[in-house]
Design an enzyme around this catalytic site. Structure first.
Site, mmCIF file in Angstrom:
data_model
loop_
_atom_site.group_PDB
_atom_site.id
_atom_site.type_symbol
_atom_site.label_atom_id
_atom_site.label_comp_id
_atom_site.label_asym_id
_atom_site.label_seq_id
_atom_site.Cartn_x
_atom_site.Cartn_y
_atom_site.Cartn_z
ATOM 1 N N ASP A 60 0.903 19.864 1.436
ATOM 2 C CA ASP A 60 -0.370 19.744 0.730
ATOM 3 C C ASP A 60 -0.310 20.375 -0.662
ATOM 4 O OD1 ASP A 60 -2.997 18.868 0.585
ATOM 5 O OD2 ASP A 60 -3.462 19.591 2.594
ATOM 6 N N ASP B 56 -8.883 12.129 1.497
ATOM 7 C CA ASP B 56 -9.571 12.972 2.478
ATOM 8 C C ASP B 56 -10.806 12.258 3.004
ATOM 9 O OD1 ASP B 56 -7.921 15.120 2.687
ATOM 10 O OD2 ASP B 56 -9.140 16.496 1.503
#
Ligand code: GLA
Length: 741
Positions: free
Chosen positions: A479, A544
């Site tokens: 990430d 997301d």
């Protein structure tokens, strides 16, 4: 040429007049060309300068005579313009000469010299499918190497390398990866833009006059995907001439599209360099990242298919125990994030793993929260050791449990980051990127490590490698949850590009140490979704935002650049965590079916019916996976009320389409669904496979049959006339499958 004499004094300069080099009547030197399966890039070498881009489009016949081409291209001199006219279509436009468009090179030395460049070709290397032009500017003491490659995927790969031949340092402010010229008829460029949770938007920007510049300067590309497309007027998703470009780079970038003096459109793409980032010492060179450019006569869909074919052949690398091998079927995964957030418990995760395996899931990914003091997003980043508070026995038992259930084990890291509230930051506050004298700026309560520093990279490499070994990690979700701002290195210099280079080096190191390890490039979803990252990783997290309605158009847009097998598409909970919108499990699963499918919810919340339904969707994905992940994407109808997206096998015997209703149709009955990409001469059995259970009101018997054994139709009729289907409720989707009749 004449000598300049002023008041009887020879000024030691030469003056060009309009009949010298630079005149349109000068004989051409040579034609350079590269051919794809359906496309040709044609360059003309004259004036001794860099080759001129004459054509990038449909494939041209062999044996194009240089003299003929030169005569075709010999233009007049503009009124009230320079006496030495030169074409404005050079492979690398520079300051200097008479081209006044955007430049692909901006550089200078501290004494103010070397800001102009007029390159003279020294050598051209012609190999099958590849051209390398080496050119030098003796006045500015610069060397340029332009590399161009075109293969039968019709993707042109461009790259420039600039070397400082002078005795003093050269400051480089811009060096693009490539330049292309599009016809004057092009009226707009389509850019892909957005924000967190709204990635992969699409906007047409008018090219009436002047320059469109699209710039992203934060090392994450939520704001602007590093690519764009353009078409002739009337070009659509499946017809008309279209061009597309995308940069293989995960850092700051800049694209420009400019209407030139002659009406043609000059498009350039490359890294965005922050001030002072590139200073070349004598002899040093700067090599750009690759720019991938595709042309197609079959619309924007054709460009997408060219990008996919090229990525499959030349970009993506699939880890295998001994190195790299062919792509394994992409494992359906469960990601723990939305189902647990930071509330991790070993017992709950075990049960979820068991239920995931029963659903047919093949990879289990433990997301954020497993390490250090990371009980929320305010602390713990950087402390990459398993939290004894959450996992008193460590993570090996959970990973073994997962593997015992027949799944791979994946683990989340965000290596480039550190929380101010972490042991790492307390020990090494000097490791973060910042500009001395300015406050440290956090984002999501975190700072960025200067991973170009050897000791930082070593520390991260060792921490990750140790966890991979100890726990037995098959997959890393990598990430990067914040933008870079005021990212200065230890000497206070802008460190955006060296951060990307250091990241790629770290990925290469990990790949060498752990052959077989796969990596997902996440960056808050969509933030690092580019072919540069995909040279080292095997998946991007598309967004997301997992809301199926939003995902429909986001994924369609992402698939314009990236192959679906690398785009993470998850079935998440309803109401959706990001948008709060409710949607049926069927709708969510149908939309997730078309990428690298995953599930991102707590399987314990599913009742027996839902579990069975989800398991059937996963089984359908697995059955269709070779087609979905190896076929040709087609882009059907996209109206405010209905979206059609599909994949057709390379031999066109098998196809699958997603038909989604996003709103009520404007008329009482929806118009027929035309299925693109089919073989017109072939007969297909068309059906709506289980588990889709279309809710429809009084279907015709033929329509009814589609949800059963199917109906046989000719390919031409399915593509040209289309099949009439009953009205669908908004927020519902059907799968349409075509198989040999
Ligand atoms: C980012 C990612 C999510 C999740 C969280 C964890 O937002 O995109 O998928 O991993 O971080 O903090």
């Amino acid at each position: 040429m004449t000598r300049a004499i002023l008041g009887g004094e020879d000024l030691g300069m030469q003056v060009m007049d309009g009949s010298a080099a630079g005149d349109g009547a000068t004989a051409p030197v040579a034609v350079l060309r590269l051919d794809g399966a359906r496309s040709t890039l044609l360059l003309l070498r004259r004036f001794g300068g860099l080759p001129e881009i004459v054509h990038w489009g449909s494939r041209l016949p062999p044996d194009i005579a240089a003299t003929e081409l030169g005569a075709l291209r010999a233009g007049d001199r503009p009124h009230n313009g320079p006496d030495q006219w030169e074409p404005c279509a050079a492979l690398l436009p520079t300051f200097g000469g008479t081209a006044f468009g955007q430049t692909g090179l901006a550089a200078f030395r501290d004494d103010g010299s070397a800001w102009t460049a007029t390159f003279a070709v020294e050598a051209v290397e012609e190999q099958p499918g590849r051209l390398v032009v080496r050119a030098v500017d003796h006045a500015s003491e610069l060397e340029l190497r332009v590399e161009l490659a075109l293969d039968d995927t019709d993707v042109l790969v461009m790259r420039n390398t600039l070397r400082n031949l002078g005795p003093a340092a050269l400051r480089v402010e811009r060096l693009v990866s490539g330049t292309v010229i599009l016809p004057a008829a092009v009226e707009a460029v389509h850019t892909s833009h957005g924000a967190w949770g709204q990635e992969f938007g699409r906007a047409a920007m008018s090219l009436a006059q002047g320059t469109i510049s699209v710039e992203s300067r934060r090392n994450r590309s939520h704001d602007h995907f590093p690519g764009l497309a353009a078409g002739l007027p009337g070009t659509g998703d499946e017809s008309g001439q279209a061009w597309g470009l995308q940069l293989g780079w995960s850092g700051a970038h800049r694209f420009t599209a400019e209407r030139l003096e002659d009406g043609s459109v000059q498009v350039m793409g490359g890294e965005f360099l922050h001030p002072g980032e590139v200073v070349l010492a004598p002899g040093e060179a700067l090599e750009t990242p690759p720019l991938f450019a595709a042309w197609s006569a079959n619309g924007f869909g054709g460009v997408a298919r060219a990008f996919h074919a090229h990525a499959r052949r030349s970009v993506l690398r699939w880890p295998a125990p001994g190195g790299y091998g062919p792509m394994r079927p992409r494992p359906v995964l469960l990601n723990s994030w939305e189902g647990n957030r930071f509330a991790l418990s070993d017992a709950a995760l075990r049960t979820q793993a068991e239920q995931a395996a029963a659903l047919g899931i093949e990879r289990y990914v433990l997301d954020d929260g497993w390490f250090g003091g990371r009980r929320n997003d305010k602390r713990g980043l950087g402390d990459w050791h398993v939290s004894p508070a959450v996992f008193p026995q460590g993570l090996r038992p959970l990973a073994d449990h997962v593997r015992g259930l027949g799944m791979e084990f994946g683990l989340w890291f965000e290596p480039e980051m550190v929380s101010p509230d972490s042991d790492l930051f307390r020990a090494r506050p000097d490791w973060v990127l910042h500009v001395a004298g300015r406050p440290l700026r956090t984002a999501r309560h975190q700072l960025v490590l200067d991973i170009a520093r050897r000791e930082v990279a070593d520390h991260l490499f060792e921490a990750i490698a140790a966890r991979v070994d100890e726990i037995g990690v098959d997959y890393i979700k990598w990430d990067h949850n914040r933008d870079l701002v005021e990212a200065g290195d230890v000497r206070g210099r802008a460190a955006y590009r060296q951060q990307v280079e250091a990241l790629y080096a770290l990925w290469r190191r990990l790949a060498a140490r752990h052959p077989g390890l796969e990596i997902e490039s996440c960056a808050s979803g969509g933030g690092r979704a580019d072919l540069g990252a995909l040279l080292h990783t095997q998946r991007i997290w598309t967004s997301d935002n997992t809301d199926a309605l939003d995902r429909l158009r986001m994924q369609r847009s992402a698939f314009r650049f990236l192959p679906p097998e690398v785009c993470g598409t998850h079935v998440s909970a309803s109401p959706n965590h990001q948008t709060g919108r409710r949607s049926s499990l069927d709708f969510r699963a149908a939309v997730a079916l078309f990428g690298h499918m995953g599930v991102e919810l707590d399987p314990r919340t599913l009742d027996a019916d839902e579990s069975e339904t989800l398991a059937r969707w996963i089984a359908l994905h697995k059955r269709l996976r070779p087609l979905l992940h190896g076929g040709h994407c087609v882009f059907g109808e996209d109206t405010p009320s209905r979206v059609l997206q599909g994949v057709v096998s390379p031999d066109r015997t098998h196809a699958v389409f997603l038909l989604a209703a996003t709103d009520w149709p404007p008329q009482r009955r929806p118009h027929p669904v035309r299925l693109p990409g089919l073989d017109p001469a072939r007969r297909y059995g068309l059906r709506i496979p289980a588990p889709v259970d279309p809710r429809w009101y009084q279907p015709s018997p033929d329509q009814q049959a589609l949800a059963g054994e199917g109906k046989e139709f000719g390919g031409a009729l399915l593509s040209e006339i289309g099949v009439s289907l009953p009205q669908m409720d908004p927020g519902t989707a059907w799968i349409l499958e075509c198989q040999p009749a």
